[in-house]
Design a protein around this motif. Structure first.
Motif, PDB file in Angstrom:
ATOM      1  N   THR A  34       0.856  -1.180   0.000  1.00 55.69           N
ATOM      2  CA  THR A  34       0.000   0.000   0.000  1.00 55.69           C
ATOM      3  C   THR A  34       0.896   1.236   0.000  1.00 55.69           C
ATOM      4  OG1 THR A  34      -0.089   0.174   2.411  1.00 55.69           O
ATOM      5  CG2 THR A  34      -1.803  -1.183   1.335  1.00 55.69           C
ATOM      6  N   GLU A  36       0.736   3.637   1.978  1.00 50.96           N
ATOM      7  CA  GLU A  36       1.046   3.944   3.378  1.00 50.96           C
ATOM      8  C   GLU A  36       2.236   3.134   3.884  1.00 50.96           C
ATOM      9  OE1 GLU A  36      -2.984   5.032   2.304  1.00 50.96           O
ATOM     10  OE2 GLU A  36      -2.070   3.040   2.291  1.00 50.96           O
ATOM     11  N   GLN A  40       5.875   4.420   5.093  1.00 49.90           N
ATOM     12  CA  GLN A  40       6.372   4.064   6.426  1.00 49.90           C
ATOM     13  C   GLN A  40       7.763   3.448   6.356  1.00 49.90           C
ATOM     14  OE1 GLN A  40       3.763   1.592   8.803  1.00 49.90           O
ATOM     15  NE2 GLN A  40       5.393   1.084  10.253  1.00 49.90           N
ATOM     16  N   GLU A  75       1.377  -5.011   5.704  1.00 50.82           N
ATOM     17  CA  GLU A  75       0.934  -4.499   7.007  1.00 50.82           C
ATOM     18  C   GLU A  75       0.871  -5.613   8.048  1.00 50.82           C
ATOM     19  OE1 GLU A  75      -0.685  -3.793   4.192  1.00 50.82           O
ATOM     20  OE2 GLU A  75      -0.870  -1.632   4.059  1.00 50.82           O
TER      21      GLU A  75
END
Length: 92
Positions: A34, A36, A40, A75
């Motif tokens: 993703t 995100e 990160q 994640e």
């Protein structure tokens, strides 16, 4: 397991299919990234396949090829392994 033991193929939309073979088992695992998680982990544009390779190498140290899930959400790897982020960001 070296990179010769698996192939990474981009599938678009931040998805990659990885074919793994340890000489006894062959499996296919889909890796989903993703924006995100890329941010990160500090992955620059174009470095997505390198992150998938680092993740395959990381997971391979923790489980056998036969135990790889068919879908790997980065994640979930971050949440499951406290040393994952440091390991993959140090490797690149």
């Amino acid at each position: 397991m070296s990179s010769e033991d698996y192939d990474i193929e981009p599938q678009g939309d931040l998805q990659y299919v990885v074919h793994l073979d340890d000489g006894e088992e062959s499996v296919e695992a889909w890796f989903r990234l993703t924006p995100e998680v890329l941010a990160q982990l500090g992955v620059a544009e174009g470095g997505e396949a390198d992150l998938v390779a680092a993740t395959v190498d990381f997971l391979r140290r923790h489980q056998d090829v036969a135990d790889f899930p068919s879908m790997v959400e980065i994640e979930d790897v971050l949440a499951s392994y406290p040393d994952y982020e440091e390991t993959v960001t140090t490797r690149r």
